[in-house]
Design a protein around this motif. Structure first.
Motif, PDB file in Angstrom:
ATOM      1  N   ASP A  94     -20.985  31.064  16.522  1.00  0.00           N
ATOM      2  CA  ASP A  94     -20.766  31.162  17.964  1.00  0.00           C
ATOM      3  C   ASP A  94     -19.710  30.157  18.418  1.00  0.00           C
ATOM      4  O   ASP A  94     -18.803  30.498  19.196  1.00  0.00           O
ATOM      5  CB  ASP A  94     -22.070  30.907  18.715  1.00  0.00           C
ATOM      6  CG  ASP A  94     -23.049  32.067  18.627  1.00  0.00           C
ATOM      7  OD1 ASP A  94     -22.633  33.147  18.172  1.00  0.00           O
ATOM      8  OD2 ASP A  94     -24.222  31.886  19.006  1.00  0.00           O
TER       9      ASP A  94
ATOM     10  N   VAL B 254     -16.185  31.286  17.267  1.00  0.00           N
ATOM     11  CA  VAL B 254     -15.709  32.485  17.969  1.00  0.00           C
ATOM     12  C   VAL B 254     -15.324  32.150  19.404  1.00  0.00           C
ATOM     13  O   VAL B 254     -14.270  32.588  19.891  1.00  0.00           O
ATOM     14  CB  VAL B 254     -16.776  33.596  17.933  1.00  0.00           C
ATOM     15  CG1 VAL B 254     -16.375  34.759  18.843  1.00  0.00           C
ATOM     16  CG2 VAL B 254     -16.973  34.102  16.501  1.00  0.00           C
ATOM     17  N   TYR B 255     -16.143  31.359  20.081  1.00  0.00           N
ATOM     18  CA  TYR B 255     -15.803  30.984  21.459  1.00  0.00           C
ATOM     19  C   TYR B 255     -14.546  30.117  21.505  1.00  0.00           C
ATOM     20  O   TYR B 255     -13.738  30.224  22.442  1.00  0.00           O
ATOM     21  CB  TYR B 255     -16.975  30.258  22.120  1.00  0.00           C
ATOM     22  CG  TYR B 255     -18.000  31.206  22.713  1.00  0.00           C
ATOM     23  CD1 TYR B 255     -17.655  32.080  23.731  1.00  0.00           C
ATOM     24  CD2 TYR B 255     -19.316  31.214  22.249  1.00  0.00           C
ATOM     25  CE1 TYR B 255     -18.583  32.954  24.272  1.00  0.00           C
ATOM     26  CE2 TYR B 255     -20.263  32.082  22.784  1.00  0.00           C
ATOM     27  CZ  TYR B 255     -19.885  32.945  23.798  1.00  0.00           C
ATOM     28  OH  TYR B 255     -20.816  33.807  24.335  1.00  0.00           O
TER      29      TYR B 255
ATOM     30  N   ILE C 237     -11.713  32.526  21.299  1.00  0.00           N
ATOM     31  CA  ILE C 237     -11.553  33.255  22.558  1.00  0.00           C
ATOM     32  C   ILE C 237     -10.839  32.393  23.589  1.00  0.00           C
ATOM     33  O   ILE C 237      -9.888  32.837  24.258  1.00  0.00           O
ATOM     34  CB  ILE C 237     -12.928  33.714  23.091  1.00  0.00           C
ATOM     35  CG1 ILE C 237     -13.501  34.823  22.198  1.00  0.00           C
ATOM     36  CG2 ILE C 237     -12.811  34.205  24.534  1.00  0.00           C
ATOM     37  CD1 ILE C 237     -14.925  35.197  22.544  1.00  0.00           C
TER      38      ILE C 237
ATOM     39  N   LEU D 156      -9.056  41.447  19.598  1.00  0.00           N
ATOM     40  CA  LEU D 156      -9.479  40.366  20.484  1.00  0.00           C
ATOM     41  C   LEU D 156      -8.525  40.235  21.665  1.00  0.00           C
ATOM     42  O   LEU D 156      -8.957  40.155  22.825  1.00  0.00           O
ATOM     43  CB  LEU D 156      -9.554  39.046  19.708  1.00  0.00           C
ATOM     44  CG  LEU D 156      -9.669  37.765  20.553  1.00  0.00           C
ATOM     45  CD1 LEU D 156     -10.882  37.814  21.480  1.00  0.00           C
ATOM     46  CD2 LEU D 156      -9.734  36.535  19.649  1.00  0.00           C
TER      47      LEU D 156
ATOM     48  N   ASP E  29     -16.231  36.403  28.489  1.00  0.00           N
ATOM     49  CA  ASP E  29     -16.157  35.788  27.165  1.00  0.00           C
ATOM     50  C   ASP E  29     -17.403  36.104  26.348  1.00  0.00           C
ATOM     51  O   ASP E  29     -17.322  36.345  25.137  1.00  0.00           O
ATOM     52  CB  ASP E  29     -15.998  34.269  27.288  1.00  0.00           C
ATOM     53  CG  ASP E  29     -14.593  33.872  27.716  1.00  0.00           C
ATOM     54  OD1 ASP E  29     -13.763  34.772  27.947  1.00  0.00           O
ATOM     55  OD2 ASP E  29     -14.331  32.659  27.817  1.00  0.00           O
ATOM     56  N   ALA E  30     -18.561  36.117  26.990  1.00  0.00           N
ATOM     57  CA  ALA E  30     -19.813  36.404  26.285  1.00  0.00           C
ATOM     58  C   ALA E  30     -19.816  37.851  25.773  1.00  0.00           C
ATOM     59  O   ALA E  30     -20.244  38.110  24.642  1.00  0.00           O
ATOM     60  CB  ALA E  30     -21.009  36.166  27.200  1.00  0.00           C
TER      61      ALA E  30
ATOM     62  N   HIS F 118     -17.407  38.012  22.819  1.00  0.00           N
ATOM     63  CA  HIS F 118     -18.036  37.351  21.667  1.00  0.00           C
ATOM     64  C   HIS F 118     -19.015  38.286  20.963  1.00  0.00           C
ATOM     65  O   HIS F 118     -18.970  38.479  19.749  1.00  0.00           O
ATOM     66  CB  HIS F 118     -18.761  36.087  22.138  1.00  0.00           C
ATOM     67  CG  HIS F 118     -19.795  35.574  21.188  1.00  0.00           C
ATOM     68  ND1 HIS F 118     -21.086  36.079  21.164  1.00  0.00           N
ATOM     69  CD2 HIS F 118     -19.744  34.629  20.225  1.00  0.00           C
ATOM     70  CE1 HIS F 118     -21.779  35.465  20.222  1.00  0.00           C
ATOM     71  NE2 HIS F 118     -20.995  34.576  19.637  1.00  0.00           N
ATOM     72  N   ASP F 119     -19.901  38.900  21.744  1.00  0.00           N
ATOM     73  CA  ASP F 119     -20.932  39.759  21.150  1.00  0.00           C
ATOM     74  C   ASP F 119     -20.315  40.953  20.439  1.00  0.00           C
ATOM     75  O   ASP F 119     -20.754  41.341  19.345  1.00  0.00           O
ATOM     76  CB  ASP F 119     -21.901  40.239  22.235  1.00  0.00           C
ATOM     77  CG  ASP F 119     -22.747  39.112  22.804  1.00  0.00           C
ATOM     78  OD1 ASP F 119     -22.562  37.954  22.387  1.00  0.00           O
ATOM     79  OD2 ASP F 119     -23.598  39.385  23.677  1.00  0.00           O
TER      80      ASP F 119
ATOM     81  N   LEU G 131     -18.483  39.946  17.061  1.00  0.00           N
ATOM     82  CA  LEU G 131     -19.425  39.738  15.969  1.00  0.00           C
ATOM     83  C   LEU G 131     -20.008  41.062  15.487  1.00  0.00           C
ATOM     84  O   LEU G 131     -20.196  41.281  14.291  1.00  0.00           O
ATOM     85  CB  LEU G 131     -20.537  38.793  16.402  1.00  0.00           C
ATOM     86  CG  LEU G 131     -20.164  37.304  16.431  1.00  0.00           C
ATOM     87  CD1 LEU G 131     -21.345  36.467  16.907  1.00  0.00           C
ATOM     88  CD2 LEU G 131     -19.717  36.820  15.060  1.00  0.00           C
TER      89      LEU G 131
END
Length: 428
Positions: free
Chosen positions: A207, A210-211, A214, A230, A240-241, A244-245, A248
């Motif tokens: 996490d 990845v954040y 981003i 991306l 952003d959340a 991210h999800d 993944l």
């Protein structure tokens, strides 16, 4: 409707061990529709369907009556997050799908093809010669690099390694971790085992990275000109959340599945000398039509995911049957793709069957169908064609064993038991 009479625990063990053999056994006994009780998969009240006409009804059915998100989310949410596409249902799913699907179509695929070829060439240079080795780890290295570059847009070697290592640790769980994702009641630590803690720890690392990617990409001056997924998602309304999800999820859904399909492809091709010769000859002549047929036949005979599920939430009728809410439908990809009334000599690896015939929409379903059809249904075959072409053009391979690989269940994937053992006689 016929029903399996064995105890639920016995059905669960049998299905978890070899879902392909489970479906073959009971399809032979009961036919296209039968009831089962499999714990930990859907609602536990299961109906298996292998009739293409009924499956067409399922794939065309109302998203409010037939849901997948609530079932898929059990295993996907702890890895990807709550807003991953697989976890969503109804309007939320359809809206998200429209946002994430465009990068997998059109001219962008040409860019992804070159990335895949470069990854295949890099991998090929590391293969041992004149000794048996498993193809699957090398196929996984290729698909991981493709995901990192095409999806994440990460080109820097150190950063690519760091990010891919973190994410692969997250999805590369051991048996206890796999069971923990499948059965939520096991999400605790047992004695010296720390399976759930390990998953949580790996997720925290993934996490964070990845954040970081981003946030860094949002401020990139060339964001609008980049072609990775991306960067495209950052130009939508997604938070952003959400991004991210879904990133993944793309790795989880697209990394091991394609690597596994490629492993099956080489297993089948190398055990069929006539197919190998024709494929090499036509590739040398610049004709890729047979290559396309080979990929279609691999996905027919060895679909990586062997069922497509839906949880019934409103009363529905399928064929001659009425189904009440609370039943989980298992559309049998494995059995539909092997029906003798659809495919002559269905257990034979025979790519020629697709040279003059396009696969039927509801008769060839390795990617499922309807609004829940895999968003990588174009991307994965492109990767397969590119890797197979590059490998067979630049390497001389032979099967390390006279027998085809037996399937092995890896949670939701059917993989070659030994990873497809081959021998390379060198590069050309």
């Amino acid at each position: 409707m016929p029903a399996i009479r064995e105890p639920a625990w016995a059905q669960t063990v049998r299905f978890a061990a070899r879902p392909d053999l489970f479906m073959e056994r009971y399809h032979e006994r009961f036919g296209d529709v039968f009831r089962a009780k499999i714990r930990g998969f859907g609602t536990g009240r299961n109906v298996f369907v292998a009739d293409p006409r009924m499956i067409e009804q399922v794939f065309k059915g109302s998203p409010s009556a037939l849901r997948l998100g609530e079932m898929a989310g059990i295993a996907v949410e702890p890895i990807a997050g709550p807003t991953a596409l697989l976890n969503l249902d109804e309007d939320a799913h359809l809206k998200r799908r429209k946002l994430v699907l465009p990068p997998f179509h059109g001219e962008r695929m040409l860019k992804y093809t070159s990335i895949t070829a470069e990854a295949a060439d890099r991998s090929l240079r590391t293969w041992p010669t004149d000794q048996a080795f498993a193809m699957r780890p090398h196929m996984a290295n290729i698909t991981t690099e493709v995901v990192m570059r095409a999806v994440f847009g990460v080109e820097d070697g150190k950063r690519q390694h760091e990010l891919s290592h973190a994410v692969l640790n997250l999805i590369g769980t051991d048996l206890l971790g796999t069971l923990t994702l499948t059965f939520p009641q096991l999400r605790r630590n047992f004695g010296a085992s720390r399976g759930w803690t390990k998953i949580q720890h790996n997720k925290e690392i993934a996490d964070r990275l990845v954040y970081e990617e981003i946030r860094a990409r949002r401020s990139a001056p060339d964001l609008a000109d980049r072609e990775d997924i991306l960067s495209m998602l950052l130009q939508t309304e997604l938070s952003d959340a959400d991004i991210h999800d879904n990133l993944l999820e793309m790795l989880v859904a697209g990394h091991e599945t394609t690597a596994t399909a490629l492993s099956w492809a080489f297993d089948l091709i190398l055990h069929e000398p006539a197919v190998l010769r024709r494929l090499q000859d036509e590739l040398a002549a610049g004709d890729e039509s047979y290559l396309t047929a080979v990929v279609q036949e691999v996905l027919r005979l060895r679909p990586v995911v062997v069922t497509a599920q839906r949880v019934i939430r409103q009363p529905i009728e399928l064929g001659d049957y009425h189904f009440a809410p609370g039943i989980t439908l298992f559309c049998s990809i494995w059995m539909v793709n092997r029906r003798p009334d659809l495919y002559e000599d269905p257990l034979r690896f025979h790519p020629e069957r697709f040279l003059d015939t396009r696969p039927g929409t509801y008769e060839w379903i390795p990617f499922g169908g309807g609004v829940r059809r895999c968003i990588g249904a174009n991307f994965a075959p492109m990767e397969m064609r590119t890797v197979i072409k590059h490998v067979l053009t630049h390497a001389t391979l032979e099967a390390a064993s006279p027998a085809l690989e037996k399937p092995r269940n890896k949670v939701v994937l059917m993989a070659p038991k030994n990873g497809t053992m081959v021998i390379s006689r060198g590069r050309s």
